[in-house]
Motif scaffolding. Sequence first.
Motif, PDB file in Angstrom:
ATOM      1  N   CYS A   1       2.879   6.056  -2.927  1.00 32.13           N
ATOM      2  CA  CYS A   1       4.199   6.708  -3.453  1.00 32.13           C
ATOM      3  C   CYS A   1       4.056   6.874  -4.776  1.00 32.13           C
ATOM      4  N   LEU A   2       3.616   5.743  -5.422  1.00 31.38           N
ATOM      5  CA  LEU A   2       3.641   5.766  -6.934  1.00 31.38           C
ATOM      6  C   LEU A   2       2.575   6.797  -7.308  1.00 31.38           C
ATOM      7  N   LEU A   3       1.262   6.837  -6.730  1.00 30.39           N
ATOM      8  CA  LEU A   3       0.345   7.599  -7.119  1.00 30.39           C
ATOM      9  C   LEU A   3       0.645   8.989  -6.765  1.00 30.39           C
ATOM     10  N   LEU A   4       1.394   9.369  -5.733  1.00 30.35           N
ATOM     11  CA  LEU A   4       1.716  10.586  -5.432  1.00 30.35           C
ATOM     12  C   LEU A   4       2.879  11.266  -6.501  1.00 30.35           C
ATOM     13  N   PHE A   5       3.691  10.604  -7.065  1.00 26.80           N
ATOM     14  CA  PHE A   5       4.590  10.634  -7.890  1.00 26.80           C
ATOM     15  C   PHE A   5       3.991  11.238  -9.268  1.00 26.80           C
ATOM     16  N   ALA A   6       2.818  10.091  -9.602  1.00 24.80           N
ATOM     17  CA  ALA A   6       2.089  10.292 -10.894  1.00 24.80           C
ATOM     18  C   ALA A   6       1.489  11.668 -10.710  1.00 24.80           C
ATOM     19  N   THR A   7       0.871  11.968  -9.530  1.00 26.06           N
ATOM     20  CA  THR A   7      -0.076  13.003  -9.414  1.00 26.06           C
ATOM     21  C   THR A   7       1.129  14.428  -9.653  1.00 26.06           C
ATOM     22  N   VAL A   8       1.869  14.344  -8.786  1.00 29.42           N
ATOM     23  CA  VAL A   8       2.907  15.538  -8.967  1.00 29.42           C
ATOM     24  C   VAL A   8       3.373  15.621 -10.490  1.00 29.42           C
ATOM     25  N   ILE A   9       3.623  14.607 -11.149  1.00 31.73           N
ATOM     26  CA  ILE A   9       4.328  14.916 -12.613  1.00 31.73           C
ATOM     27  C   ILE A   9       2.864  15.349 -13.448  1.00 31.73           C
ATOM     28  N   LEU A  10       1.807  14.837 -13.198  1.00 31.84           N
ATOM     29  CA  LEU A  10       0.612  15.290 -13.851  1.00 31.84           C
ATOM     30  C   LEU A  10       0.498  16.842 -13.626  1.00 31.84           C
TER      31      LEU A  10
ATOM     32  N   ARG B   1       0.907  -1.212  -0.116  1.00 28.37           N
ATOM     33  CA  ARG B   1       0.117   0.154  -0.041  1.00 28.37           C
ATOM     34  C   ARG B   1       0.752   1.126   0.009  1.00 28.37           C
ATOM     35  N   GLN B   2       2.016   1.161   0.659  1.00 27.72           N
ATOM     36  CA  GLN B   2       2.915   2.367   0.596  1.00 27.72           C
ATOM     37  C   GLN B   2       3.591   2.522  -0.652  1.00 27.72           C
ATOM     38  N   ALA B   3       3.815   1.334  -1.063  1.00 29.04           N
ATOM     39  CA  ALA B   3       4.422   1.758  -2.620  1.00 29.04           C
ATOM     40  C   ALA B   3       3.456   2.311  -3.477  1.00 29.04           C
TER      41      ALA B   3
END
Length: 96
Positions: free
Chosen positions: A24-33, A19-21
């Motif tokens: 983190c991936l969702l947060l990274f994708a959101t920042v990039i978007l 869940r943590q991974a």
Amino acid sequence: MQNGETDFPARKKDNGGSRQAKGCLLLFATVILVLFALVAAAAVCIIVVDTVSLRGEDYTLERRMERYKVACQFLWYDFKDTFSKKQSNSPQEDEP
């Protein structure tokens, strides 16, 4: 031999790392978007403002693209220059 019963406690599945991974991936994708959206919005704003300010002047599409190209090159070289200055001003280890 034992009858299939063990004295070891049953292990629980730990999905916390998964869940943590994913988080983190969702947060990274959101920042990039969000960054991509900001860059796209800035480009659209520049084009609209430039179109309005150039109204009445006979600028062809080629001439306007040349202006945008020069502006982008200026911004890129300015960014590289600023970044290289920050790199050179950062504390470095002295070599013996």
